[in-house]
Write a protein that holds these residues in place. Structure first.
Motif, mmCIF file in Angstrom:
data_model
loop_
_atom_site.group_PDB
_atom_site.id
_atom_site.type_symbol
_atom_site.label_atom_id
_atom_site.label_comp_id
_atom_site.label_asym_id
_atom_site.label_seq_id
_atom_site.Cartn_x
_atom_site.Cartn_y
_atom_site.Cartn_z
ATOM 1 N N PHE A 92 0.828 -1.203 0.000
ATOM 2 C CA PHE A 92 0.000 0.000 0.000
ATOM 3 C C PHE A 92 0.864 1.255 0.000
ATOM 4 C CE2 PHE A 92 -2.140 3.360 2.447
ATOM 5 C CZ PHE A 92 -3.234 3.585 1.621
ATOM 6 N N GLN A 93 1.870 1.291 0.872
ATOM 7 C CA GLN A 93 2.700 2.489 0.966
ATOM 8 C C GLN A 93 3.546 2.686 -0.283
ATOM 9 O OE1 GLN A 93 2.373 4.712 3.567
ATOM 10 N NE2 GLN A 93 3.432 5.945 2.037
ATOM 11 N N GLU A 94 4.076 1.601 -0.837
ATOM 12 C CA GLU A 94 4.838 1.708 -2.083
ATOM 13 C C GLU A 94 3.979 2.274 -3.202
ATOM 14 O OE1 GLU A 94 8.009 -2.032 -1.602
ATOM 15 O OE2 GLU A 94 6.079 -2.313 -2.595
ATOM 16 N N ALA A 95 2.722 1.836 -3.251
ATOM 17 C CA ALA A 95 1.818 2.322 -4.288
ATOM 18 C C ALA A 95 1.556 3.822 -4.131
ATOM 19 C CB ALA A 95 0.508 1.548 -4.243
ATOM 20 N N GLN A 96 1.357 4.269 -2.885
ATOM 21 C CA GLN A 96 1.128 5.700 -2.670
ATOM 22 C C GLN A 96 2.330 6.516 -3.135
ATOM 23 O OE1 GLN A 96 -2.149 6.075 -1.786
ATOM 24 N NE2 GLN A 96 -1.840 3.866 -1.951
ATOM 25 N N ASN A 97 3.521 6.047 -2.802
ATOM 26 C CA ASN A 97 4.732 6.760 -3.217
ATOM 27 C C ASN A 97 4.870 6.762 -4.734
ATOM 28 O OD1 ASN A 97 5.364 7.201 -0.526
ATOM 29 N ND2 ASN A 97 6.706 5.410 -0.386
ATOM 30 N N TYR A 98 4.570 5.629 -5.348
ATOM 31 C CA TYR A 98 4.668 5.523 -6.803
ATOM 32 C C TYR A 98 3.720 6.515 -7.477
ATOM 33 C CZ TYR A 98 4.279 3.419 -11.468
ATOM 34 O OH TYR A 98 4.265 3.217 -12.817
ATOM 35 N N ILE A 99 2.491 6.579 -6.990
ATOM 36 C CA ILE A 99 1.496 7.475 -7.589
ATOM 37 C C ILE A 99 1.886 8.933 -7.390
ATOM 38 C CG2 ILE A 99 -0.909 8.232 -7.426
ATOM 39 C CD1 ILE A 99 -1.567 5.294 -6.593
ATOM 40 N N LEU A 100 2.350 9.278 -6.187
ATOM 41 C CA LEU A 100 2.717 10.662 -5.904
ATOM 42 C C LEU A 100 3.938 11.106 -6.701
ATOM 43 C CD1 LEU A 100 2.203 10.718 -2.033
ATOM 44 C CD2 LEU A 100 0.836 11.915 -3.752
ATOM 45 N N GLN A 101 4.912 10.224 -6.865
ATOM 46 C CA GLN A 101 6.136 10.577 -7.578
ATOM 47 C C GLN A 101 5.881 10.808 -9.061
ATOM 48 O OE1 GLN A 101 8.962 7.490 -6.741
ATOM 49 N NE2 GLN A 101 9.132 8.032 -4.576
ATOM 50 N N ARG A 102 4.992 10.026 -9.642
ATOM 51 C CA ARG A 102 4.777 10.107 -11.085
ATOM 52 C C ARG A 102 3.661 11.047 -11.473
ATOM 53 N NH1 ARG A 102 7.347 6.260 -9.394
ATOM 54 N NH2 ARG A 102 8.903 5.110 -10.588
ATOM 55 N N LYS A 103 2.704 11.250 -10.574
ATOM 56 C CA LYS A 103 1.593 12.162 -10.821
ATOM 57 C C LYS A 103 0.943 11.869 -12.171
ATOM 58 C CE LYS A 103 3.546 15.842 -7.973
ATOM 59 N NZ LYS A 103 4.003 17.257 -7.922
ATOM 60 N N VAL A 104 0.715 10.569 -12.413
ATOM 61 C CA VAL A 104 0.109 10.156 -13.676
ATOM 62 C C VAL A 104 -1.399 10.339 -13.592
ATOM 63 C CG1 VAL A 104 -0.238 8.220 -15.257
ATOM 64 C CG2 VAL A 104 1.958 8.507 -14.085
ATOM 65 N N GLU A 105 -2.001 10.916 -14.634
ATOM 66 C CA GLU A 105 -3.451 11.029 -14.682
ATOM 67 C C GLU A 105 -4.056 9.634 -14.825
ATOM 68 O OE1 GLU A 105 -5.388 13.526 -14.299
ATOM 69 O OE2 GLU A 105 -3.833 15.054 -14.109
ATOM 70 N N THR A 106 -5.103 9.375 -14.093
ATOM 71 C CA THR A 106 -5.701 8.032 -14.125
ATOM 72 C C THR A 106 -6.733 7.883 -15.221
ATOM 73 O OG1 THR A 106 -7.391 8.701 -12.537
ATOM 74 C CG2 THR A 106 -5.355 7.751 -11.657
ATOM 75 N N THR A 107 -7.015 8.954 -15.992
ATOM 76 C CA THR A 107 -8.022 8.864 -17.045
ATOM 77 C C THR A 107 -7.444 9.239 -18.404
ATOM 78 O OG1 THR A 107 -8.748 11.132 -16.541
ATOM 79 C CG2 THR A 107 -9.930 9.324 -15.454
ATOM 80 N N VAL A 108 -6.129 9.059 -18.585
ATOM 81 C CA VAL A 108 -5.514 9.389 -19.869
ATOM 82 C C VAL A 108 -5.941 8.378 -20.912
ATOM 83 C CG1 VAL A 108 -3.521 10.452 -18.779
ATOM 84 C CG2 VAL A 108 -3.467 8.027 -19.341
ATOM 85 N N ASP A 109 -5.803 8.749 -22.185
ATOM 86 C CA ASP A 109 -6.162 7.849 -23.273
ATOM 87 C C ASP A 109 -5.296 6.598 -23.242
ATOM 88 O OD1 ASP A 109 -8.034 9.642 -24.118
ATOM 89 O OD2 ASP A 109 -6.712 10.587 -25.616
ATOM 90 N N ASN A 110 -5.933 5.474 -23.579
ATOM 91 C CA ASN A 110 -5.231 4.190 -23.639
ATOM 92 C C ASN A 110 -4.583 3.806 -22.306
ATOM 93 O OD1 ASN A 110 -5.814 3.882 -26.430
ATOM 94 N ND2 ASN A 110 -4.122 5.271 -26.916
ATOM 95 N N ALA A 111 -5.143 4.285 -21.207
ATOM 96 C CA ALA A 111 -4.580 3.951 -19.901
ATOM 97 C C ALA A 111 -4.810 2.477 -19.613
ATOM 98 C CB ALA A 111 -5.226 4.807 -18.805
ATOM 99 N N ARG A 112 -3.802 1.834 -19.117
ATOM 100 C CA ARG A 112 -3.938 0.459 -18.661
ATOM 101 C C ARG A 112 -3.198 0.332 -17.352
ATOM 102 N NH1 ARG A 112 0.099 -3.045 -18.566
ATOM 103 N NH2 ARG A 112 2.052 -2.608 -19.665
#
Length: 219
Positions: A92-112
């Motif tokens: 869980f904590q690794e995932a939070q760090n991964y998401i915060l570091q990359r700041k990837v939009e979760t609704t971008v085109d062709n998102a998988r």
């Protein structure tokens, strides 16, 4: 490894245990005791040797990142594949760090999804899938053995673990009888037998299923 064989019931275990314990009439140890010990033994064995390997395929929903476990009893998840591609497992904590570091939009085109993590019996995917697709998410998991409701029920583990169940049940019986030496002896037999079975599992998996770990950053 050849197909597993399942032929034993709780009654088979009870007959052996009562005979070896010297209580064929069940005056000291009851069927209820043995049933409870069998269920405990099954859980303990699977927690040590992940032998009940199962897979299930399900779909994903556009914009949805959290998915419940399947109705099957899941001991723990080994891996998730999305469209045949392994997803990277994170805490869980690794995932939070991964998401915060990359700041990837979760609704971008062709998102998988590229990573997954588990929290409170739910599976989370990141990024969120942008399309609703059936039968694209495959879960590889270890199944939790179902409890026997009566001694006539079939044992949930393969026959090669039958003796290990007997070892654990006899160990509990000797503890109830305060025969600590006999209990310790059966526990030692259980440990030795489980080590041998674990080695067999490891050899089979290494020779049959070689694998390479890939980080998300390398994809």
């Amino acid at each position: 490894m050849p197909a597993e064989i399942y032929t034993k019931t709780g009654t088979n275990v009870a007959d052996v245990v009562k005979r070896q314990f010297g209580d064929p009439d069940g005056r000291q140890i009851t069927d209820a005791d043995i049933l409870r010990w069998i269920n405990t033994a099954q859980q303990e064995i699977v927690s040590q040797n992940p032998i009940l390997k199962e897979t299930i395929v399900t779909g994903v929903v556009a914009g949805q990142d959290v998915y419940t476990y399947p109705s099957q009893e899941v001991q723990y998840i080994e891996a998730l594949h999305y469209n045949g591609v392994p997803l990277e497992p994170y805490t869980f904590q690794e995932a939070q760090n991964y998401i915060l570091q990359r700041k990837v939009e979760t609704t971008v085109d062709n998102a998988r999804p590229v990573i997954w993590y588990e929290r409170n019996g739910e599976v989370w995917l990141y990024p969120k899938p942008d399309k609703t697709i059936a039968d694209i998410l495959k879960m590889f998991y270890i199944k939790r053995p179902a409890d026997l409701l009566s001694l006539v029920d079939p044992i949930q583990l393969p026959d090669r673990y039958y003796q290990r169940i007997i070892d654990l049940v006899l160990s509990r019986a000797y503890q109830l009888d305060e025969n600590w030496e006999a209990a310790k002896y059966k526990q030692a037999e259980y440990i030795t037998g489980m080590d041998m079975l674990a080695n067999q599992e490891n050899v089979t998996q290494v020779s049959t299923y070689p694998s390479v770990s890939v980080r998300v950053e390398d994809l």
